[in-house]
Structure formats: C-alpha cells, structure tokens
Design a protein around this motif. Structure first.
Motif, short mmCIF file in Angstrom:
data_model
loop_
_atom_site.label_atom_id
_atom_site.label_comp_id
_atom_site.label_asym_id
_atom_site.label_seq_id
_atom_site.Cartn_x
_atom_site.Cartn_y
_atom_site.Cartn_z
N MET A 1 -5.00 -6.40 17.53
CA MET A 1 -5.35 -5.04 17.13
C MET A 1 -4.87 -4.78 15.70
SD MET A 1 -4.14 -1.40 18.78
CE MET A 1 -4.86 -1.78 20.37
N PRO A 2 -5.73 -4.23 14.85
CA PRO A 2 -5.27 -3.88 13.50
C PRO A 2 -4.04 -2.98 13.55
CG PRO A 2 -7.65 -3.70 13.65
CD PRO A 2 -7.15 -3.94 15.05
N GLU A 3 -3.08 -3.28 12.68
CA GLU A 3 -1.85 -2.51 12.61
C GLU A 3 -1.83 -1.69 11.32
OE1 GLU A 3 1.53 -5.05 13.55
OE2 GLU A 3 0.27 -6.30 14.83
N LEU A 4 -0.70 -1.11 11.01
CA LEU A 4 -0.63 -0.21 9.86
C LEU A 4 -1.21 -0.83 8.58
CD1 LEU A 4 2.38 2.07 8.92
CD2 LEU A 4 1.17 0.78 7.18
N PRO A 5 -0.84 -2.06 8.18
CA PRO A 5 -1.38 -2.61 6.94
C PRO A 5 -2.89 -2.78 6.96
CG PRO A 5 0.61 -3.78 7.55
CD PRO A 5 0.23 -2.94 8.74
N GLU A 6 -3.44 -3.19 8.11
CA GLU A 6 -4.88 -3.37 8.20
C GLU A 6 -5.60 -2.03 8.11
OE1 GLU A 6 -2.86 -6.73 9.10
OE2 GLU A 6 -2.74 -5.04 10.50
N VAL A 7 -5.09 -1.02 8.81
CA VAL A 7 -5.72 0.29 8.79
C VAL A 7 -5.61 0.92 7.41
CG1 VAL A 7 -5.72 2.60 9.81
CG2 VAL A 7 -5.34 0.60 11.26
N GLU A 8 -4.46 0.76 6.76
CA GLU A 8 -4.30 1.28 5.40
C GLU A 8 -5.28 0.60 4.44
OE1 GLU A 8 -2.97 3.49 2.21
OE2 GLU A 8 -2.51 3.79 4.33
N THR A 9 -5.50 -0.69 4.62
CA THR A 9 -6.45 -1.41 3.78
C THR A 9 -7.87 -0.89 3.98
OG1 THR A 9 -5.06 -3.40 3.83
CG2 THR A 9 -7.37 -3.69 3.21
N VAL A 10 -8.23 -0.61 5.23
CA VAL A 10 -9.55 -0.05 5.51
C VAL A 10 -9.69 1.32 4.84
CG1 VAL A 10 -11.08 0.84 7.32
CG2 VAL A 10 -9.87 -1.31 7.66
N VAL A 11 -8.67 2.16 4.97
CA VAL A 11 -8.71 3.48 4.34
C VAL A 11 -8.91 3.36 2.83
CG1 VAL A 11 -7.26 5.47 3.73
CG2 VAL A 11 -7.40 4.71 6.10
N ARG A 12 -8.17 2.49 2.20
CA ARG A 12 -8.30 2.32 0.75
C ARG A 12 -9.66 1.76 0.37
NH1 ARG A 12 -2.31 0.07 -1.25
NH2 ARG A 12 -1.10 1.72 -0.22
N GLY A 13 -10.24 0.97 1.27
CA GLY A 13 -11.55 0.39 0.98
C GLY A 13 -12.70 1.37 1.10
N ILE A 14 -12.63 2.28 2.08
CA ILE A 14 -13.76 3.20 2.29
C ILE A 14 -13.61 4.51 1.54
CG2 ILE A 14 -14.33 2.19 4.53
CD1 ILE A 14 -13.02 4.62 5.86
N ARG A 15 -12.37 4.87 1.17
CA ARG A 15 -12.16 6.17 0.53
C ARG A 15 -13.05 6.41 -0.69
NH1 ARG A 15 -6.78 6.01 -0.77
NH2 ARG A 15 -6.04 7.12 1.09
N PRO A 16 -13.12 5.48 -1.66
CA PRO A 16 -13.94 5.75 -2.85
C PRO A 16 -15.42 5.90 -2.53
CG PRO A 16 -12.45 3.89 -3.20
CD PRO A 16 -12.43 4.18 -1.75
N ASN A 17 -15.85 5.34 -1.42
CA ASN A 17 -17.27 5.39 -1.06
C ASN A 17 -17.63 6.57 -0.16
OD1 ASN A 17 -17.89 2.92 -2.41
ND2 ASN A 17 -16.97 1.80 -0.70
N LEU A 18 -16.65 7.41 0.17
CA LEU A 18 -16.91 8.52 1.08
C LEU A 18 -16.62 9.90 0.51
CD1 LEU A 18 -15.63 7.18 4.54
CD2 LEU A 18 -17.99 7.47 3.79
N ILE A 19 -15.54 10.02 -0.27
CA ILE A 19 -15.13 11.36 -0.73
C ILE A 19 -16.24 12.02 -1.56
CG2 ILE A 19 -13.54 12.60 -2.23
CD1 ILE A 19 -11.33 10.84 -1.27
N GLY A 20 -16.54 13.25 -1.20
CA GLY A 20 -17.57 14.02 -1.90
C GLY A 20 -18.94 13.92 -1.27
N LYS A 21 -19.11 12.99 -0.33
CA LYS A 21 -20.40 12.85 0.34
C LYS A 21 -20.44 13.70 1.61
CE LYS A 21 -20.96 8.26 -1.66
NZ LYS A 21 -21.11 6.80 -1.44
#
Length: 273
Positions: A1-21
């Motif tokens: 199961m993804p843990e804190l580092p994996e989930v944080e990496t996903v957040v950092r990866g999708i954030r620029p592609n989602l905010i404002g949409k």
C-alpha cells in the motif's frame, strides 16, 4: 500500500495539473468506490466546482473544491493521473473512476483490486478525525512523540503501523526507521529509553523524507502520476533485503512476521536482547 512518501509524491505530481481547473463530470463503473449512496449524488456535489488546492493528510489525497472536498485513498493498487480525455494509457484498463475537467482532460483513478475509496465531504475531519499527528510537520516535536508513548505498551512495529499513533507510516518505512534506529521490531514500546525514543523520532522523519526525495517506492503497483517508477526501493536499508548482507555490519538480514506483516531487520544491529 502506498505510504506517506508515495502519496506525497502523487500530490506533488498532480497538483500543477489540477489547480484552477473545474470538475465537470463523474464516471464510474464501480460505484462502491464512492462514499455516497449514488453516483448521481456524488456528481451533483462536485460538478461545476473549481479545484483550489491539492494536498495530503496521512495517506489521503485531498482535492479542495469551492465549497467541499474530494478525498481519495489509493489503498493497495490505486493510481491517480491527469491526462487528455482522448489519450489511452496502459493503466486505463483498471480505471474505475474518472473526473472530467473543463480543459478536456480527465483525472483518472486506476485501481485493479478495487479497494481504493473516493469521498466527497464538507469536513476533512469526518474522514481523518481518528488519525494521529503528521510526522513531518513542524509541530510534531520530539516532546510530542515522547508524550504519545506514555500510555502505550505495545510491540513497537505494530505501534508504528497504527495510524492513530502517527499518521502515514506503513510497513516499508516502519522497517526502515527501526533499522536506522537500531531497534528490534519486536521490542515493547514501554521498554525504550529516552535516548532510543529520540533516535526513533529522528529516523522516522529521516526515512520518510528520503522516501519523498526518491519519489516513493515502486515495488509492486505504485507509480508516479507520469507513469514512471519511484526510486526509493533502490535505497532501502532493511525492507525487502532479507537474505542479503546488512549494509552496516554484513550479517544476513532476516524476515519475520510482526503484527501480521512481513518485517525485515538485522539480528546483529537490531538485537532483541
């Protein structure tokens, strides 16, 4: 199961592609992933709302909308990525939830085992209220960590996996932190000296920060939002290294079961006696 580092990496990866949409639609072929009674109810609560932030609490991905929150737990096999609606990806064969965006893109949730969960809520605390503190936040001090040991008398590895004790640590980073602290995973939490508690505090934070630096561990299903692997698995001291020489002393690493989880340790560096 993804843990804190994996989930944080996903957040950092999708954030620029989602905010404002703006989320325009919802599609699912597995409504049991959703925390509402119907797909239509879920869609009605998010359609037309703009994404204002993307962050994380423990292992939950939090997508803040105008007046509600979209929350996603990846569980064992979840993957989250943003892509043009017209594009096909290999992971799409396991996509069970898609959010259509106003830009012609989709936020897709791929989950082969179908254990992942998607929530819409007006209160993050309704979902995360029982979780312990975030181990990398500034207010998670050594004094706070020590105070959480006072009333707990448990096997240490099991305690670290308890999300009400400290949030975000799973099997991988518990093994890594315990190895770095030179503490046996079967030690009782009430047997630790003040110096050992302080050492464990430091190694938990170090192991998690390294995990983020290396963008998560791609051992089985986990991938970054762009589909590539993280690199943490190539920097482990303990996890998955049973049968191999300890990187510190050369003793052959062992694997046992603690709290029903495979647990990796060095019998010399982490002596139980």
């Amino acid at each position: 199961m993804p843990e804190l580092p994996e989930v944080e990496t996903v957040v950092r990866g999708i954030r620029p592609n989602l905010i404002g949409k703006t989320i325009m639609s919802l599609w699912t072929d597995w409504p049991r992933s959703l925390n509402t009674t119907t797909e239509d109810e879920f869609e009605a609560r998010i359609a037309g709302q703009q994404i204002t932030d993307v962050c994380r609490r423990a292992k939950y991905i939090i997508i803040a909308l105008d007046d509600t929150y979209l929350m996603i737990h990846l569980k064992m096999t979840g993957r989250l990525y943003v892509t043009p609606a017209s594009e096909y990806h290999d992971a799409d064969r396991w996509v069970h939830v898609k959010f259509g965006l106003d830009t012609g893109e989709e936020l897709r949730f791929s989950d082969s085992r179908k254990f992942g969960r998607v929530y819409v809520t007006n209160s993050i605390e309704d979902i995360t209220g029982q979780l312990g503190p975030e181990p990398l936040e500034d207010d998670f001090t050594l004094e706070v960590f020590k105070s959480r040991f006072i009333t707990r008398k448990r096997v240490l590895k099991a305690l670290l996996l308890d999300q009400t004790f400290v949030a975000g640590i799973g099997n991988i980073y518990a093994d890594e932190a315990l190895f770095r602290a030179k503490i046996h995973p079967e030690r009782r939490s009430d047997s630790l000296s003040d110096a050992e508690v302080a050492r464990l505090y430091d190694t938990i934070r170090a192991a998690l920060m390294d995990g983020i630096q290396y963008e998560g561990a791609s051992i089985t299903w986990y991938r970054k939002p762009d589909g590539t692997k993280g690199d943490s698995q190539n920097h482990f001291y303990a996890y998955g290294r049973d049968g191999q020489p300890c990187l510190e002393c050369g003793t052959i690493m062992e694997k046992i079961r603690v709290a029903q989880r495979g647990t990796h340790f060095c019998p010399t560096c982490q002596s139980l006696s």
